[in-house]
Motif scaffolding. Structure first.
Motif, mmCIF file in Angstrom:
data_model
loop_
_atom_site.group_PDB
_atom_site.id
_atom_site.type_symbol
_atom_site.label_atom_id
_atom_site.label_comp_id
_atom_site.label_asym_id
_atom_site.label_seq_id
_atom_site.Cartn_x
_atom_site.Cartn_y
_atom_site.Cartn_z
ATOM 1 N N ASP A 26 -14.594 40.722 27.360
ATOM 2 C CA ASP A 26 -13.390 40.214 27.705
ATOM 3 C C ASP A 26 -12.592 40.530 26.686
ATOM 4 O OD1 ASP A 26 -14.129 39.947 30.793
ATOM 5 O OD2 ASP A 26 -14.445 37.608 30.267
ATOM 6 N N TRP A 27 -12.935 40.599 25.180
ATOM 7 C CA TRP A 27 -12.018 41.037 23.984
ATOM 8 C C TRP A 27 -11.895 41.532 23.287
ATOM 9 C CZ3 TRP A 27 -11.403 36.244 21.618
ATOM 10 C CH2 TRP A 27 -11.053 34.468 21.698
ATOM 11 N N THR A 122 -5.768 40.306 17.798
ATOM 12 C CA THR A 122 -7.117 40.161 18.768
ATOM 13 C C THR A 122 -6.851 39.384 20.397
ATOM 14 O OG1 THR A 122 -8.789 39.647 16.961
ATOM 15 C CG2 THR A 122 -9.825 39.155 19.485
ATOM 16 N N LEU A 124 -8.395 37.985 24.400
ATOM 17 C CA LEU A 124 -9.468 37.495 25.256
ATOM 18 C C LEU A 124 -8.500 38.047 26.613
ATOM 19 C CD1 LEU A 124 -11.465 36.619 26.067
ATOM 20 C CD2 LEU A 124 -10.824 34.021 25.708
#
Length: 129
Positions: A26-27, A122, A124
């Motif tokens: 999920d990153w 980044t 999520l």
């Protein structure tokens, strides 16, 4: 876990051996992204416009990765001249009005003198409020 590689189509990715973004579970990890406009192959002299274009480039990479700007949880800004950072704030506010990610700004040289900002994020997936 299988990695998914996202490309912007830039020749730099092949030449230097990196991806615009990498998805792991999920990153989503988006590489440092500048304000280079790939549709016109130009970069503005204005740091505010470079910031907006960098966010457009990041949003495109996130979309390819199945994510979006409001799922960004971490952002790093790199500027050769930290004194110009405040000029980036309007574009940052627009991009992250709802995400409000943890952030850091670093003053350091960039690959080309016309580049005034580089942004790394980044995200999520599924984390948007």
């Amino acid at each position: 876990m299988v990695r998914q590689f996202v490309s912007s189509g830039s020749t730099f990715e092949t030449q230097m051996g990196y991806s615009r973004a990498v998805v792991a579970g999920d990153w989503v990890f988006v590489s440092g992204t500048t304000g280079f406009d790939y549709s016109t192959m130009t970069i503005s002299d204005d740091i505010g416009e470079q910031t907006r274009q960098a966010f457009a480039n990041i949003a495109a990479a996130l979309e390819q990765a199945g994510s979006r700007l409001d799922e960004v949880v971490r952002v790093t800004y790199v500027l050769p001249d930290g004194g110009l950072f405040e000029q980036c704030w309007p574009a940052m506010r627009d991009a992250f009005a709802s995400a409000r990610p943890a952030a850091m700004m670093i003053e350091a040289g960039l690959a080309s003198p016309e580049m005034k900002i580089e942004i790394e994020v980044t995200a999520l997936k599924g984390s948007a409020a």
